[in-house]
Enzyme design. Structure first.
Site, PDB file in Angstrom:
ATOM      1  N   GLU A   1       8.017   4.191  14.313  1.00 51.47           N
ATOM      2  CA  GLU A   1       8.769   4.552  13.118  1.00 51.47           C
ATOM      3  C   GLU A   1       8.693   6.056  12.911  1.00 51.47           C
ATOM      4  OE1 GLU A   1       7.078   1.884  10.079  1.00 51.47           O
ATOM      5  OE2 GLU A   1       8.729   0.531  10.507  1.00 51.47           O
TER       6      GLU A   1
ATOM      7  N   CYS B   1      -3.331   1.529   6.789  1.00 52.45           N
ATOM      8  CA  CYS B   1      -3.587   0.962   8.131  1.00 52.45           C
ATOM      9  C   CYS B   1      -4.229   1.987   9.054  1.00 52.45           C
ATOM     10  CB  CYS B   1      -2.287   0.506   8.771  1.00 52.45           C
ATOM     11  SG  CYS B   1      -1.369  -0.613   7.759  1.00 52.45           S
TER      12      CYS B   1
ATOM     13  N   GLU C   1       4.184  -3.178  12.551  1.00 54.15           N
ATOM     14  CA  GLU C   1       3.184  -2.128  12.301  1.00 54.15           C
ATOM     15  C   GLU C   1       2.060  -2.849  11.564  1.00 54.15           C
ATOM     16  OE1 GLU C   1       1.020   0.100  10.443  1.00 54.15           O
ATOM     17  OE2 GLU C   1       2.700   1.001   9.347  1.00 54.15           O
TER      18      GLU C   1
ATOM     19  N   ASN D   1       0.815  -1.229   0.000  1.00 52.96           N
ATOM     20  CA  ASN D   1       0.000   0.000   0.000  1.00 52.96           C
ATOM     21  C   ASN D   1       0.843   1.272   0.000  1.00 52.96           C
ATOM     22  OD1 ASN D   1       0.760  -0.381   2.685  1.00 52.96           O
ATOM     23  ND2 ASN D   1      -1.169   0.374   3.511  1.00 52.96           N
TER      24      ASN D   1
END
Ligand code: SIN
Length: 486
Positions: free
Chosen positions: A465, A290, A256, A157
């Site tokens: 991150e 997400c 993640e 994505n």
């Protein structure tokens, strides 16, 4: 695909500083999700190729870790500059293999490159401590050292930015990397490897293992004692498998994973801004991020007004090829993704949900474009409440009280992103503190930035991150106790 710099459209894996075929000679097809056409054939690496990449990264680690921070930073800066110089081409490759609108791809390339710039700067700030000792003849010092070879497994994505968000801090810290990009979008990863090659990274510091067999590559990476850390972005299901596989070698892991983001609109919110925020948070990348708003909650007093304005804004989004000017909603990534959203919408309709707009494919049955959809009359028995939708479907739930909406917002195993709009500052603090999520957008639907820590809690994973915290996962703290200082 017409590129200004045709060197960027390579199709081979990148191992030990060389673009290379698989030992088996195998390839796999990369497909344009908008028209179903084959873009190219790409090297299909297997276990032996992955082992070679790990060996190369392990050998390179001995060299790279000893570069000064300044020297690592300069090479990272070269990589950053090359990404910006090649922005148009990188965006074209990204949109062609992933489907997202060109404007979003350009945004992703800039976003991705910004991690490289940021961590090039952070490389020089990997500080240790001196700690007041516990005995008169002792002195305590800590230093931070790179964890070693990192395996980065990245999703389709964000085929570019999810690589740089992992790899830039790893390289800045002195680690070397083996990247396994998604088999759906390997071309962006290979283009980044070509630019890394030009930027001057020594052979083996960055390796890209392209493969259609994620399971095998993941198994080799997680089993290898040479890989000291796995960083994964993707589904919670796969994250759990990788985490289990890392147990035997006791690797560091950052995950993640999925989300089920609530987007709450309180009755004192600026409705126009809330609508704009909801559209941005829901429909970016056709709902395939997400952190996309998954469940929208509007308070009873403003529910009708919100739904009306929101539906109007959703209908105005231009649908089509990501390469056409003005497109906002492009195709979804693959047939099974569309089938999943079809099933979720069917489930909502069976249980009484109303479709205000969308609710179907855009055009013939072969298209991967699903129309941006708004659902009302929704409830917590429906899949749209319980599952991560990962598509352009917005269910709008009605709520009465703050306590009720907090309970519903937290009623999920996920804990990645959350959003709310309102003006009462006391309620803003209460709600922000009560939401069980790693990230909270307050009066904004856009929270992603290099300078903030991105990550989740609960089954959305762990590790952060970006930001000054983004380096921590790639470093070990070593404590030295100096004795005999009379
Ligand atoms: C993701 O969907 O995993 C990343 C989204 C972002 O960085 O904005």
């Amino acid at each position: 695909m017409h590129l200004t710099n045709s060197d960027l459209l390579k199709t081979q894996a990148y191992v030990n500083g060389t673009f290379t075929e698989a030992k088996s000679g195998a390839t796999f097809d990369v497909i344009n999700p908008y028209n179903g056409e084959q873009i190219s054939k790409v090297t299909d690496c297997g276990a032996a190729d992955t082992e070679s990449a790990i060996q190369a990264a392990s050998a390179a680690f001995k060299v790279w870790r000893n570069y000064t921070a300044g020297k690592r930073a300069r090479i990272l800066k070269n990589w950053y500059k090359l990404q910006i110089e090649n922005l148009e081409d990188l965006a074209l490759i990204l949109s062609t293999e992933q489907g997202k609108p060109l404007a979003e791809s350009k945004g992703e390339i800039k976003y991705g490159a910004s991690f490289v710039e940021w961590f090039a700067e952070e490389a020089r700030r990997i500080y240790g401590d001196t700690i007041p000792g516990h005995a008169a003849d002792k002195r305590i010092v800590t230093i931070k050292q790179p964890v070693g070879v990192v395996g980065a497994i990245t999703p389709w994505n964000f085929p570019s930015a999810m690589i740089t968000r992992k790899v830039a801090p790893a390289l800045a810290a002195g680690c070397t990397v083996v990247i396994k990009p998604s088999e759906l979008t390997p071309l962006s990863a290979i283009a980044l490897a070509e630019l890394a090659h030009q930027a001057g990274f020594p052979p083996g510091v960055i390796n890209v293992v392209t493969s259609s067999d994620a399971k095998t590559i993941g198994a080799v990476m997680t089993a290898s004692p040479l890989i000291r850390k796995i960083s994964f972005t993707g589904s919670t299901r796969v994250g759990k498998i990788l985490m289990k596989q890392c147990v035997d070698t006791v690797k560091k892991v950052s995950l993640e994973l999925g989300g089920n983001a609530p987007f709450i609109v309180f009755d004192d919110a600026d409705l126009d801004k809330a609508v704009a925020g909801a559209v941005a948070a829901k429909y970016r990348n056709a709902g395939q991020t997400c952190i996309c708003a998954n469940r929208i909650f509007a308070q009873a007093d403003i529910y009708e007004a919100f739904v009306e304005k929101f539906t109007k804004a959703v209908k105005e989004q231009k649908i089509g090829s990501g390469l056409e000017a003005g497109t906002v909603i492009g195709p979804m990534i693959e047939e099974k993704a569309v089938q999943f959203v079809e099933a979720v919408v069917a489930d909502a309709k069976e249980k009484g949900g109303q479709v205000l707009t969308g609710g179907r494919r855009h055009g013939d049955s072969a298209t991967l474009i699903y129309e941006p959809t708004v659902l009302t009359e929704v409830n917590r028995e429906m899949d749209v409440y319980k599952k991560e939708i990962f598509g352009p479907i917005a269910p709008v739930f009605k709520f009465e009280t703050e306590a009720e909406v907090i309970e519903m917002a937290n009623d999920t195993n996920y804990g990645l992103a959350s959003y709310f709009y309102g003006r009462d500052y006391a309620r803003i603090w209460r709600v922000a503190e009560a939401l069980e999520y790693g990230m909270v957008g307050i009066n904004t639907g856009m929270i992603s930035t290099t300078v903030a820590p991105f990550g989740g809690i609960k089954e959305s994973g762990f590790g952060r991150e970006g930001s000054k915290y983004g380096m921590d996962d790639y470093l070990e703290i070593k404590y030295m106790c100096w004795g005999g200082i009379e």
